[in-house]
Design a protein around this motif. Sequence first.
Motif, PDB file in Angstrom:
ATOM      1  N   ASN A  60       0.845  -1.192   0.000  1.00  0.00           N
ATOM      2  CA  ASN A  60       0.000   0.000   0.000  1.00  0.00           C
ATOM      3  C   ASN A  60       0.882   1.245   0.000  1.00  0.00           C
ATOM      4  OD1 ASN A  60      -2.041   1.831   0.181  1.00  0.00           O
ATOM      5  ND2 ASN A  60      -2.815   1.148   2.175  1.00  0.00           N
ATOM      6  N   LYS A 104      -8.019  -3.126  -2.385  1.00  0.00           N
ATOM      7  CA  LYS A 104      -8.449  -1.729  -2.301  1.00  0.00           C
ATOM      8  C   LYS A 104      -7.678  -0.968  -1.219  1.00  0.00           C
ATOM      9  CE  LYS A 104     -13.189  -3.178  -3.431  1.00  0.00           C
ATOM     10  NZ  LYS A 104     -14.609  -3.187  -2.975  1.00  0.00           N
ATOM     11  N   ASN A 105      -7.474   0.333  -1.503  1.00  0.00           N
ATOM     12  CA  ASN A 105      -7.036   1.271  -0.479  1.00  0.00           C
ATOM     13  C   ASN A 105      -7.879   2.533  -0.590  1.00  0.00           C
ATOM     14  OD1 ASN A 105      -6.032   2.699  -2.641  1.00  0.00           O
ATOM     15  ND2 ASN A 105      -3.882   2.455  -2.090  1.00  0.00           N
ATOM     16  N   GLU A 106      -7.491   3.613   0.061  1.00  0.00           N
ATOM     17  CA  GLU A 106      -8.321   4.820   0.082  1.00  0.00           C
ATOM     18  C   GLU A 106      -8.436   5.463  -1.300  1.00  0.00           C
ATOM     19  OE1 GLU A 106      -6.850   7.479   3.017  1.00  0.00           O
ATOM     20  OE2 GLU A 106      -7.445   6.219   4.708  1.00  0.00           O
ATOM     21  N   ASP A 107      -7.456   5.239  -2.169  1.00  0.00           N
ATOM     22  CA  ASP A 107      -7.470   5.879  -3.488  1.00  0.00           C
ATOM     23  C   ASP A 107      -8.214   5.078  -4.552  1.00  0.00           C
ATOM     24  OD1 ASP A 107      -6.255   8.174  -2.764  1.00  0.00           O
ATOM     25  OD2 ASP A 107      -4.440   7.918  -3.982  1.00  0.00           O
TER      26      ASP A 107
END
Length: 227
Positions: A60, A104-107
């Motif tokens: 990440n 998935k990450n925040e972006d």
Amino acid sequence: MNVRFILLLVWGLFLWSGCEQVGELINPKQLPELDERGIVLSQDQVMPRDTIRASIKATNPLEGPLQYDWHADGGSFLPPFDNDTVFWVAPLSGGLYHLWVIVKNEDGESASPRRQINVISTSEPVVNILEPQDGAYFVTGQSCAVTIQAEHENDVSIVRLLINDHLMGESDNAQNGLYLFNITLDETMVGKTALKAEATANNQLQSKGQDVIYIYVGGILPGENEQ
């Protein structure tokens, strides 16, 4: 709602969209980075109801944990299945299945390439002699076209044609699932004759299926002028 207000609203949406695109250029999204090997499987060829381990390495570029969303077009996952390593149970039906994961990450999210798993079917190939018809009548010296249909979830490796349990030919060349043979009937086949088709599955079990029909072959009587 007047025309001026509508124009201002459209212009505002245009400016907002443009700013968002400029913002993405200045600060591009930092999506999860997946290992170039993709999903690593403990096995890629299994029996029905077998369990395999699937894992993915991801980093990440942002702070915080990653979210893993695993998918398959068959079978089932053992809970928990939201980590970088999961366990998948093969379905009862044989065939080719696929696993993939979305990280998935925040972006945003990154999707892995699909990994293929071959589930070996324990069922026998389905075999049907389409031609000639059961009970058909022939005479010695006559040509007999035999059409065999053979199918299996793991494909068919070879089809054999036997007459009275004697091998007459074999083929691994299917035309739309059909295997074609042509034989000449001789004196050894006079009377009630068994035509048997055998198909071998293209898997570790080499499971076999068969179909049998009976034809009748008559001999040619010598003419009065023959000596």
